[in-house]
Write an enzyme that holds these catalytic residues in place. Structure first.
Site, PDB file in Angstrom:
ATOM      1  N   LEU A  57       0.323  -1.532  -0.094  1.00 17.11           N
ATOM      2  CA  LEU A  57       0.098   0.266   0.093  1.00 17.11           C
ATOM      3  C   LEU A  57       0.663   1.213  -0.242  1.00 17.11           C
ATOM      4  O   LEU A  57       0.213   2.337  -0.316  1.00 17.11           O
ATOM      5  CB  LEU A  57      -0.762  -0.081   0.943  1.00 17.11           C
ATOM      6  CG  LEU A  57      -2.006  -1.423   1.322  1.00 17.11           C
ATOM      7  CD1 LEU A  57      -2.728  -0.989   1.879  1.00 17.11           C
ATOM      8  CD2 LEU A  57      -3.197  -1.496   0.190  1.00 17.11           C
ATOM      9  N   ARG A  59       5.551   2.592   0.760  1.00 18.91           N
ATOM     10  CA  ARG A  59       6.885   2.533   1.517  1.00 18.91           C
ATOM     11  C   ARG A  59       7.194   4.105   1.198  1.00 18.91           C
ATOM     12  O   ARG A  59       7.209   4.087   0.613  1.00 18.91           O
ATOM     13  CB  ARG A  59       7.794   1.382   0.459  1.00 18.91           C
ATOM     14  CG  ARG A  59       8.951   1.410   0.421  1.00 18.91           C
ATOM     15  CD  ARG A  59       9.445   0.269  -0.082  1.00 18.91           C
ATOM     16  NE  ARG A  59       8.822  -0.848   0.336  1.00 18.91           N
ATOM     17  CZ  ARG A  59      10.153  -1.532   0.783  1.00 18.91           C
ATOM     18  NH1 ARG A  59      10.495  -1.637   1.474  1.00 18.91           N
ATOM     19  NH2 ARG A  59       9.231  -3.501   1.644  1.00 18.91           N
ATOM     20  N   GLY A  60       8.259   4.101   3.342  1.00 20.57           N
ATOM     21  CA  GLY A  60       8.431   5.246   3.004  1.00 20.57           C
ATOM     22  C   GLY A  60      10.474   4.690   3.387  1.00 20.57           C
ATOM     23  O   GLY A  60      10.786   3.450   3.206  1.00 20.57           O
ATOM     24  N   LYS A  61      10.936   5.697   3.948  1.00 17.82           N
ATOM     25  CA  LYS A  61      12.801   5.076   4.374  1.00 17.82           C
ATOM     26  C   LYS A  61      12.694   4.550   5.404  1.00 17.82           C
ATOM     27  O   LYS A  61      13.379   3.105   5.700  1.00 17.82           O
ATOM     28  CB  LYS A  61      13.578   6.486   4.943  1.00 17.82           C
ATOM     29  CG  LYS A  61      13.307   7.218   3.408  1.00 17.82           C
ATOM     30  CD  LYS A  61      14.024   8.456   3.473  1.00 17.82           C
ATOM     31  CE  LYS A  61      15.686   8.027   4.191  1.00 17.82           C
ATOM     32  NZ  LYS A  61      16.782   9.444   4.677  1.00 17.82           N
ATOM     33  N   ALA A  63       9.441   2.687   6.673  1.00 17.26           N
ATOM     34  CA  ALA A  63       8.167   2.232   6.822  1.00 17.26           C
ATOM     35  C   ALA A  63       7.841   1.404   6.056  1.00 17.26           C
ATOM     36  O   ALA A  63       7.815   1.971   4.570  1.00 17.26           O
ATOM     37  CB  ALA A  63       6.924   3.109   7.857  1.00 17.26           C
ATOM     38  N   VAL A  65       4.451  -0.379   4.291  1.00 16.24           N
ATOM     39  CA  VAL A  65       2.248  -0.959   4.773  1.00 16.24           C
ATOM     40  C   VAL A  65       1.756  -1.242   4.285  1.00 16.24           C
ATOM     41  O   VAL A  65       1.974  -1.979   2.644  1.00 16.24           O
ATOM     42  CB  VAL A  65       1.416   1.177   4.573  1.00 16.24           C
ATOM     43  CG1 VAL A  65       0.174   0.366   4.779  1.00 16.24           C
ATOM     44  CG2 VAL A  65       1.971   1.829   5.516  1.00 16.24           C
ATOM     45  N   LYS A  80       1.005  -0.905   9.264  1.00 15.63           N
ATOM     46  CA  LYS A  80       2.077  -0.247   9.041  1.00 15.63           C
ATOM     47  C   LYS A  80       3.709  -0.594   9.399  1.00 15.63           C
ATOM     48  O   LYS A  80       3.308  -0.880  11.197  1.00 15.63           O
ATOM     49  CB  LYS A  80       1.567   1.252   9.639  1.00 15.63           C
ATOM     50  CG  LYS A  80       2.909   2.426   9.214  1.00 15.63           C
ATOM     51  CD  LYS A  80       2.077   3.221   9.397  1.00 15.63           C
ATOM     52  CE  LYS A  80       3.203   4.419   9.672  1.00 15.63           C
ATOM     53  NZ  LYS A  80       3.038   6.056   9.936  1.00 15.63           N
ATOM     54  N   ASP A 177       2.529  17.815   7.865  1.00 14.29           N
ATOM     55  CA  ASP A 177       2.449  16.308   6.801  1.00 14.29           C
ATOM     56  C   ASP A 177       1.324  17.084   5.587  1.00 14.29           C
ATOM     57  O   ASP A 177       1.228  15.528   4.985  1.00 14.29           O
ATOM     58  CB  ASP A 177       3.495  16.124   7.078  1.00 14.29           C
ATOM     59  CG  ASP A 177       3.659  15.135   4.943  1.00 14.29           C
ATOM     60  OD1 ASP A 177       4.655  16.095   3.883  1.00 14.29           O
ATOM     61  OD2 ASP A 177       4.287  14.229   4.706  1.00 14.29           O
TER      62      ASP A 177
END
Length: 416
Positions: A57, A59-61, A63, A65, A80, A177
């Site tokens: 669903l 993706r970050g640096k 984390a 989901v 998450k 944000d």
């Protein structure tokens, strides 16, 4: 979006901006909550949930989901997975803060609901409400008439966003944000309701303590962020003004050719209200954006004042009925006046980030990543050149290269 954790003995060096030493009240760092009520389960997550294989669903640096199904109920959720250590630093307290904010916002139907929390050796898992419609960014930039938002759609969704933000602000939470990628829909067809997500940058604010942070997504950050001035609930209201512009036009109003130009456009309030897409709108929509895109925070309308603005009050009033169950709206004077762009004030320089060692920088902005396809501008190059020359206004379509490529360890957009 997940920020990097500050080092306990800060090895970063800034030539201009230096974070103030963290005041240490009941929580570890200024603006962060440290107490949660949710039980942190220590059992293996997969004992209770089945992770759905396939596309993530988000993706970050730090984390990712994934969609999952609770084994005992069959209900779908968004899991998450968040790393507790980031670049060698313990960031568990940042995750605890995010959990605490979600707990605080349980009473608002406009904020994604937290179901459960799990903790393993290297990561924590937040089991969140699944928003099947995905992020509103897809509709903001859609080239297909049946997918793109109508003005009436935007008005309905903007009311809901403001209801959620009003609730947060009344509880002294600033999101920091707000952008299309962090506003999800319960369904896409028919168009559902919104859910505000990703409180990784959120902070608590108070009248007796100033909070300064250099964080956010470049196209949406308020002037006070760039100038390292105190953050307030008005910081979110600037982002809502940008968000309204994007939802109505598919155009990112302050986006420049590079991040420095973007920051300059923001600090100089270089925004055009003459785009072809804006000419087809109710003039009250322009008034709404202008009461938010003001350089000085004290001049911006509050969330509650925005909810009383004529543009949002002209139709679909039934949408406000659900908010009365969750939002104690205070009586405040509505403000619908507009302001003219202000003269240039200051410029800033963006950071250079390395993965292995101290960083020298003047401005740190935690970048998020914009993905997808965009509509092409219907305004000709000649018209844009004339507009830029006459009004010094820079208004461009979204770009899809990552403006902070040096920061991007794992590509993708993190939406929860």
């Amino acid at each position: 979006m997940i920020p990097e954790c500050p080092r306990s003995s800060d090895s970063r060096h800034r030539s201009r901006f230096q974070q103030s030493p963290a005041a240490e009240p009941s929580h570890g760092r200024s603006g962060l909550l440290s107490q949660i009520q949710t039980t942190v389960n220590k059992e293996p997550f997969t004992d209770h949930y089945t992770i759905i294989p396939g596309k993530e669903l988000g993706r970050g640096k730090f984390a990712v989901v994934r969609k999952c199904v609770e084994k005992c109920t069959g209900h779908e959720y968004a899991a998450k997975f968040m790393r507790k250590r980031r670049k060698g630093q313990d960031c568990r307290m940042e995750i605890i803060h995010e959990i605490a904010v979600l707990e605080l916002a349980t009473a608002s139907t406009r904020v994604v609901n937290l179901h459960q929390v799990y903790e393993m050796a290297s990561e924590m898992v937040l089991v969140l409400e699944f928003a099947a419609g995905g992020e509103i960014f897809n509709q903001c930039v859609s080239d297909r008439e049946e997918e793109a938002f109508s003005e009436e759609d935007v008005k309905r969704l903007m009311r809901q966003i403001l209801e959620g933000v009003s609730f947060l602000h009344q509880n002294n939470v600033v999101h920091l944000d707000l952008k299309p990628q962090n506003i999800l829909l319960t369904s896409s067809s028919p168009l559902g309701d919104i859910k505000i997500v990703d409180f990784g940058l959120s902070r608590m604010v108070s009248s007796h303590q100033e909070l300064r942070e250099i964080m956010g997504t470049p196209e949406y950050v308020a002037p006070e962020i760039l100038n390292y001035e105190p953050i307030s609930t008005a910081t979110d209201m600037w982002s809502i003004g940008v968000l309204a512009y994007v939802m109505l036009t598919g155009i990112s109003p302050f986006l420049g050719e590079d991040k420095q130009e973007t920051f300059l456009n923001i600090s100089q309030l270089n925004v055009s209200y003459h785009e072809e897409e804006l000419q087809q709108l109710d003039q009250a929509a322009l008034s709404f954006m202008q009461m938010l895109l003001r350089k000085h925070p004290q001049d911006r309308a509050t969330a509650e004042q925005c909810l009383k603005h004529p543009w949002l009050g002209s139709s679909e009033l039934q949408e406000t009925q659900t908010v009365e169950e969750t939002l104690p709206v205070k009586d405040q004077e509505a403000s619908s006046s507009t302001s003219s762009p202000e003269p240039p004030s200051s410029t800033t320089t963006a950071e250079e980030e390395r993965d292995d060692g101290p960083v020298t920088e003047e401005l740190i902005v935690m970048a998020a990543y914009t993905l997808g396809q965009c509509r092409q501008s219907s305004t000709s190059n000649t018209e844009k050149e004339v507009l830029a020359a006459e009004q010094k206004a820079i208004s461009k379509r979204f770009k899809f290269e990552e403006p902070f490529s040096a920061l991007q360890e794992v590509p993708g957009e993190f939406i929860y």
